[in-house]
Each structure stands twice: as structure tokens, then as C-alpha cells.
Design a protein around this motif. Structure first.
Motif, mmCIF file in Angstrom:
data_model
loop_
_atom_site.group_PDB
_atom_site.id
_atom_site.type_symbol
_atom_site.label_atom_id
_atom_site.label_comp_id
_atom_site.label_asym_id
_atom_site.label_seq_id
_atom_site.Cartn_x
_atom_site.Cartn_y
_atom_site.Cartn_z
ATOM 1 N N ASP A 49 0.870 -1.176 0.000
ATOM 2 C CA ASP A 49 0.000 0.000 0.000
ATOM 3 C C ASP A 49 0.908 1.228 0.000
ATOM 4 O O ASP A 49 1.580 1.518 1.001
ATOM 5 N N ASP A 50 0.929 1.944 -1.142
ATOM 6 C CA ASP A 50 1.900 3.037 -1.249
ATOM 7 C C ASP A 50 1.448 4.290 -0.502
ATOM 8 O O ASP A 50 2.208 5.256 -0.413
ATOM 9 N N ILE A 51 0.253 4.275 0.052
ATOM 10 C CA ILE A 51 -0.150 5.425 0.873
ATOM 11 C C ILE A 51 0.232 5.164 2.329
ATOM 12 O O ILE A 51 0.916 5.955 2.958
ATOM 13 N N SER A 52 -0.161 3.986 2.849
ATOM 14 C CA SER A 52 0.178 3.697 4.258
ATOM 15 C C SER A 52 1.594 3.136 4.386
ATOM 16 O O SER A 52 2.092 2.954 5.498
ATOM 17 N N LYS A 53 2.218 2.862 3.231
ATOM 18 C CA LYS A 53 3.580 2.281 3.189
ATOM 19 C C LYS A 53 3.631 0.921 3.904
ATOM 20 O O LYS A 53 4.619 0.560 4.531
ATOM 21 N N GLU A 54 2.540 0.201 3.826
ATOM 22 C CA GLU A 54 2.475 -1.093 4.506
ATOM 23 C C GLU A 54 2.486 -2.208 3.466
ATOM 24 O O GLU A 54 1.850 -2.090 2.413
ATOM 25 N N ARG A 55 3.225 -3.279 3.763
ATOM 26 C CA ARG A 55 3.196 -4.455 2.887
ATOM 27 C C ARG A 55 2.538 -5.608 3.640
ATOM 28 O O ARG A 55 2.875 -5.877 4.794
ATOM 29 N N TYR A 56 1.567 -6.257 3.021
ATOM 30 C CA TYR A 56 0.879 -7.361 3.714
ATOM 31 C C TYR A 56 0.261 -8.320 2.700
ATOM 32 O O TYR A 56 0.130 -7.991 1.509
ATOM 33 N N ILE A 57 -0.114 -9.494 3.196
ATOM 34 C CA ILE A 57 -0.860 -10.429 2.338
ATOM 35 C C ILE A 57 -2.340 -10.190 2.607
ATOM 36 O O ILE A 57 -2.793 -10.357 3.745
ATOM 37 N N PRO A 58 -3.075 -9.776 1.597
ATOM 38 C CA PRO A 58 -4.490 -9.460 1.838
ATOM 39 C C PRO A 58 -5.273 -10.679 2.327
ATOM 40 O O PRO A 58 -4.916 -11.813 2.029
ATOM 41 N N HIS A 59 -6.333 -10.409 3.052
ATOM 42 C CA HIS A 59 -7.294 -11.456 3.389
ATOM 43 C C HIS A 59 -8.326 -11.546 2.264
ATOM 44 O O HIS A 59 -8.516 -10.592 1.518
ATOM 45 N N VAL A 60 -8.963 -12.705 2.187
ATOM 46 C CA VAL A 60 -9.899 -12.949 1.080
ATOM 47 C C VAL A 60 -11.279 -13.293 1.612
ATOM 48 O O VAL A 60 -11.415 -14.123 2.515
ATOM 49 N N ILE A 61 -12.280 -12.652 1.016
ATOM 50 C CA ILE A 61 -13.679 -13.057 1.223
ATOM 51 C C ILE A 61 -14.132 -13.638 -0.108
ATOM 52 O O ILE A 61 -13.959 -12.999 -1.157
ATOM 53 N N GLU A 62 -14.723 -14.822 -0.048
ATOM 54 C CA GLU A 62 -15.090 -15.503 -1.293
ATOM 55 C C GLU A 62 -16.593 -15.800 -1.361
ATOM 56 O O GLU A 62 -17.054 -16.754 -0.746
ATOM 57 N N PRO A 63 -17.351 -15.021 -2.130
ATOM 58 C CA PRO A 63 -18.728 -15.423 -2.417
ATOM 59 C C PRO A 63 -18.711 -16.325 -3.654
ATOM 60 O O PRO A 63 -18.364 -15.890 -4.748
ATOM 61 N N SER A 64 -19.058 -17.594 -3.451
ATOM 62 C CA SER A 64 -18.932 -18.582 -4.525
ATOM 63 C C SER A 64 -20.311 -19.169 -4.842
ATOM 64 O O SER A 64 -20.886 -19.902 -4.038
ATOM 65 N N ALA A 65 -20.821 -18.811 -6.031
ATOM 66 C CA ALA A 65 -22.193 -19.209 -6.382
ATOM 67 C C ALA A 65 -22.174 -20.168 -7.558
ATOM 68 O O ALA A 65 -21.222 -20.203 -8.335
ATOM 69 N N GLY A 66 -23.232 -20.952 -7.702
ATOM 70 C CA GLY A 66 -23.372 -21.854 -8.834
ATOM 71 C C GLY A 66 -24.419 -21.308 -9.790
ATOM 72 O O GLY A 66 -25.554 -21.038 -9.378
#
Ligand code: ATP
Length: 545
Positions: A394-411
Motif C-alpha cells: 500500500d503506497d499510501i500507508s507504506k504497509e506491505r501485507y498479504i491481503p485477506h480474502v472473502i469468497e462469495p462462490s455461487a453456482g
């Protein structure tokens, strides 16, 4: 509604056919007919439009922690085999199945239901009957106890009138809860004790790359579209200006070698998914999970599943996958399920950083509270990750991280089936002579209806076909429209009702004189006269699309 009626309508009117039907069909595979393809495409288009195209990244949607961006991908069905090793599908994506030594059939372990019963088994060749206690089983059906009664009568060699002599004990339960199968009569067996111990069965379809392919060239048809998104996370970040939080959407085919495909298209071996992987900062992921869970639920209600057959069910802690912080299912009470039971339409899962980390480090397993790379006895990773840096800076907060994921998975197929089930209606409507007749119609949301409007000349003379074809030409440019000049007009209405066309426009004698046509509403059956030049505007407004 009886499921058979809907299945018959789907075949008769060209919504769904069994795949390869002329060769006897192929279990777990379905073809969408001329109307089915329109319906399913409308479902997918509505999803893509509402989730991606029409999403305004400048606004903060109601209950969202912030504004967010949405983008899309279309990945291949066959991917590098390492993808499935690191994701866990190679080792873990399996079901337990049991075989019946007598009937030679194979069943999904947790789908066989049964109950203990005691009765007198009829003796053969004049022998006296003898009392026996067995665990009678059936596959899950709409009325499991009825099916068990039938199976028990058959097993004991009794007639229907003897039903009262049977003594049932305990509740109906899955055979997966039992300690052994010695006393179990399989769903298609005549004798107890013919079911094998449950065995694992990987649900991925294996295929081989290239002409000389050996085991090293084995790969798989994807069992979900999600992994294509994770492995392209860096490509999307590098090639666009998206900033976390953002989502990547994908619609595409997935394949699972389901042990017991059934319930029409509900459990197929080839099906389509509509998946979003939403990447966010770990500190906000719980709020984004709640946002997506509720957003996706309300999408189904907006599309017409507004009744009490739809529900949102939060998973209990013991149901969660080993990496998930929270999961909810959106479920629908399909008519083929036993009363009170619901089937999954979509799962919304909080997946933490499990997926991106797996593709960086290798296949992960839980160790207490932590996820760690699974190791071989020699200390090497069991399935090595890509080693690529999939973190986000994140070039504004100058933070590096692995994002978390939310997965809506539909058929897409399950959603289409739910919309069909919900739309199926029977009422009474007057025929051409004014006599009340039973009418079957599909009450689709206008966005989902395969055909939006039908145009009829009342008769094939007196200038009516000319005006009708002109109106048809105008409508066809904007909506999927059907032209019909065959048979009595009442029958033409019924044919459109049966496929869910919201509006029918009829050109009659008065049209020739004053330029007005009738527009008939599928649900209320009301007919109104409108100027033929205004028909496009009227339909635009009423269809709301
Ligand atoms: P189930 O428990 O019913 O097998 P699942 O939990 O394995 O489903 P997911 O892996 O969460 O399903 O897949 C996401 C969505 O994909 C499901 O909600 C469903 O709509 C669809 N889906 C999964 N398997 C099938 C299938 N065999 N046939 C049709 N659609 C499917």
C-alpha cells in the motif's frame, strides 16, 4: 409443486435436456436448450452486471466498510498441476463413498439414510417367518420415512397392510453415524451386510497433457474457478491500477466427479460457477465478510427469491474449513428435498490469507492456531509453492501485507434451477371462450425471463401482420422478442405464459383503425391499450431493464 412437472416442462419447452440423450444420457451432465441458454445467460449477466459492470467504485455501498473496486478474469479450465497441489484439492478434495457388493452400486456415504427396524421376515418355501432387526436404508428423498417403509416391506417380504407389524426404533440417520455395516441393508440390496467400508474418492477429473503424456503430465479439470483468480492476483495488481480493497470476478465451468449426481442440475459433474475473490486488509476482513454475506443474500431476493424458501445460514464452528474464520451459505428449499431441508446456492467464506500464502509457500496445514507449510519426513515442503511474492504494497500507508480474502462462490446452474422452481406457478385463467382453465406459468423476474415480449397479429390478414412485423422489428433490436401468428390467440398467450414471457402485444382490428395495440401482463392477465409507437417506451419502463 411436484419436481416431475417442472422437469417435464423444462424438456417440453426446451429449457433443459439430458446430455447425449439419444445414447441414453450421461449421468450428471445436462444441456441447456434454446430457452434454457437464454435463462442461464440472463442469470450470469445479471450477476456480472450487478457485481462488476454496474458497481460504482466511487460510492460507499450501504453497510460496506468503504468504497471498493471490482474487476474480472476469464482463466483456463486446465491449469498447472501444482495449483491443485498447493490449494489442497489434490490431497483433500474428496468424498467418502461406499460400494454395494450385491447391487454393484456406489453411493456417497453421507447421503445414505436409514433407521433401525424389527419385523418378521417371511420364510421361504413354507418355512416359518423369523424375527429380525436390521438397519434399513434409502437415499435421501422428499419423504424419507415413506421410502424406508417401502424398503422395509420389501426386505421382510410383507404387504402394505402389514406395515403396522414393523417396529421402528430411533431417528432417521446417516449411515456415516454408524459403527459398522453388518446389519445394514443397502438402498438397493436384498440382504444385510453388503456395503463396503467407506473409501476416499478424489472428485477432480484427471486428464493427460500431450500425446505421450505419462503420470508426470497428468493434470486436472478445475473443480472451482477460484484458483485461477489467486494465481493471477499479481498480474491483476501489476497490470491495472486496482487498490485493496478490490474484488476479482469470474464466471466459468467447473468439473467435479460427483459420486452420486442427482436432483436434476443441482448436483452435476460439469457446472458453472460465478465466483468473486475479494481482497482486503486483514483488519477489515470481518466487516467485509458481513458485507458480502448480506449483499449476496439480497441479490437473490432482488432477483425474485423473496419468499421463505430462501435462507442465510451461518456455519457452526465445527463445520468451518480448517482455514476459515467464518462461512455462511445461502440456501434454497428445493422441492426435491425432504420437507424442512435446504440446498446450498452459494457459500460466502472468510478465507483469511490461506490461498495467497499457499501459492507463495506451498500447501498449508493447521498447527494449533497457525497455518504452516506441510512437510515431508525429510523436512521438504510436501507441495512447494510458487515462491513468488504475492503480497500487496500500500503506497499510501507504506504497509506491505498479504491481503485477506472473502469468497462469495455461487453456482450458475443451481441459481438457474432455484429461479425455475420459484417461478413455477399454477392458477386459473379464462380460455378463448371465457371458461376457466388451469394455467401453468413461469413467474420470472423480467431480467431473467428468456423472452421479454411476444408479438401477435390477431389474424393473418387485414393489414395486421404488416403492423405486427414492424413492431416486432423495433422490439427485436432491444429485447429478446418472439413473433407468433399461429393458432388461436388464447393458445399463443398460454405458450408464452408457460415459458415466462412477461408481456404479449397483440395487433387487432382496432390497431388498424387507431394505431393502438393491447399489451397483456403475464401475472395479472390485465390487457391495456397503448399506442403502438409507445410500445418500446412502455416495455422499457415495465421491464425495468
Ligand atoms: P455441496 O456441499 O452441495 O457439494 P460445496 O459446498 O462443495 O457444495 P462449493 O465448493 O462451495 O460447493 O461450490 C460453490 C458453489 O458451486 C455451490 O454453492 C454450488 O452453487 C456450486 N456447485 C458446487 N458443486 C456443484 C455441483 N456438483 N453441481 C452444481 N453446482 C455445484
Amino acid at each position: 409443486m411436484e419436481m416431475e412437472q417442472l422437469v417435464a416442462l423444462c424438456k417440453r419447452r426446451g429449457f433443459l435436456f439430458q446430455s447425449s440423450e439419444i445414447y441414453g444420457g450421461l449421468n450428471g451432465f445436462w444441456d441447456y436448450g434454446p430457452l434454457g441458454v437464454l435463462l442461464k445467460r440472463n442469470v450470469k449477466d445479471a450477476w456480472w452486471n450487478d457485481m462488476v459492470t454496474a458497481h460504482n467504485e466511487l460510492l460507499v455501498p450501504k453497510n460496506a466498510p468503504s468504497s471498493y473496486e471490482m474487476t474480472g478474469l476469464d482463466c483456463t479450465i486446465i491449469m498447472h498441476p501444482q495449483v491443485w497441489k498447493c490449494s489442497g484439492h489434490y490431497d483433500l478434495f474428496h468424498d467418502f463413498m461406499v460400494d454395494c457388493r450385491e447391487s454393484k452400486k456406489r453411493y456417497r456415504y453421507d447421503h445414505i439414510l436409514g433407521r433401525k427396524v424389527t419385523g418378521t421376515k417371511r420364510g421361504e418355501g413354507g418355512e416359518p417367518g423369523r424375527e429380525m432387526s436390521v438397519f434399513i436404508t434409502t437415499m435421501e428423498t422428499e419423504n424419507t420415512q415413506d421410502a424406508l417403509n417401502e424398503a422395509a416391506l420389501k426386505f421382510f417380504g410383507l404387504r402394505k397392510k402389514d406395515i403396522e407389524t414393523l417396529k421402528w426404533e430411533g431417528e432417521i440417520q446417516s449411515v456415516s453415524k454408524l459403527n459398522g455395516f453388518d446389519n445394514v441393508v443397502g438402498p438397493d440390496a436384498k440382504n444385510p451386510g453388503t456395503l463396503t467400508e467407506p473409501r476416499e474418492f478424489n472428485l477432480m477429473f484427471k486428464t493427460v497433457l500431450g500425446a505421450l503424456g505419462g503420470e508426470d503430465d497428468a493434470t486436472f479439470l478445475r473443480p472451482e474457478t477460484a484458483q485461477g483468480i489467486f494465481v493471477n492476483f499479481k498480474n491483476v495488481c501489476d497490470s491495472t491500477r486496482v487498490r485493496v480493497p478490490f474484488g476479482i470476478a469470474q464466471i466459468g465451468k467447473s468439473f467435479r466427479n460427483e459420486i452420486t449426481p442427482r436432483n436434476f442440475t443441482f448436483r452435476s459433474r460439469e457446472f458453472e460457477q460465478m465466483e468473486i475473490e475479494f481482497f482486503c486488509h486483514p483488519s477489515q476482513s470481518a466487516d467485509w465478510y458481513k458485507f458480502w454475506r448480506d449483499r449476496r443474500y439480497s441479490w437473490y431476493t432482488e432477483m425474485g427469491l423473496a419468499g421463505d424458501r430462501l435462507r442465510l445460514r451461518e456455519h457452526d464452528a465445527d463445520e468451518l474449513s480448517h482455514y476459515s474464520v467464518g462461512t455462511a451459505d445461502i440456501e434454497y428449499q428445493f422441492p426435491f428435498l425432504p420437507p424442512g431441508e435446504f440446498g446450498e446456492l452459494e457459500g460466502i467464506a472468510h478465507r483469511g490469507d490461506f490461498d495467497l500464502r499457499s501459492h507463495i509457500e506451498g500447501k498449508l496445514v493447521r498447527d494449533g492456531q497457525r497455518l504452516v507449510v506441510e512437510k515431508l519426513p525429510n523436512g521438504q515442503p510436501k507441495h512447494r509453492g510458487s515462491g513468488k511474492d504475492l503480497s500487496y504494497y500500500d503506497d499510501i500507508s507504506k504497509e506491505r501485507y498479504i491481503p485477506h480474502v472473502i469468497e462469495p462462490s455461487a453456482g450458475a446452474d443451481r441459481a438457474t434451477l432455484a429461479f425455475l422452481c420459484e417461478a413455477y406457478q399454477v392458477d386459473t385463467a379464462p380460455d378463448d371462450k371465457g371458461n376457466p382453465q388451469e394455467r401453468t406459468y413461469l413467474k420470472f423476474h423480467p431480467r431473467l425471463a428468456p423472452i421479454k415480449a411476444a408479438v401477435f397479429p390477431l389474424v393473418k390478414k387485414d393489414g395486421m401482420p404488416e403492423i405486427a412485423t414492424e413492431i416486432y422489428g423495433e422490439l427485436k433490436k432491444r429485447f429478446s422478442t418472439f413473433y407468433d401468428d399461429k393458432g388461436a390467440v388464447g393458445r399463443r398467450y398460454r405458450r408464452q405464459d408457460e415459458i415466462g414471457t412477461p408481456y404479449c402485444i397483440t395487433v387487432d382490428g382496432q390497431t388498424v383503425q387507431d394505431g393502438t395495440v393491447t399489451i397483456r401482463d403475464r401475472d395479472s392477465l390485465k390487457q391495456e391499450r397503448v399506442k403502438k409507437d409507445e410500445i418500446v417506451a412502455v416495455l422499457n419502463e415495465r421491464l425495468g431493464i
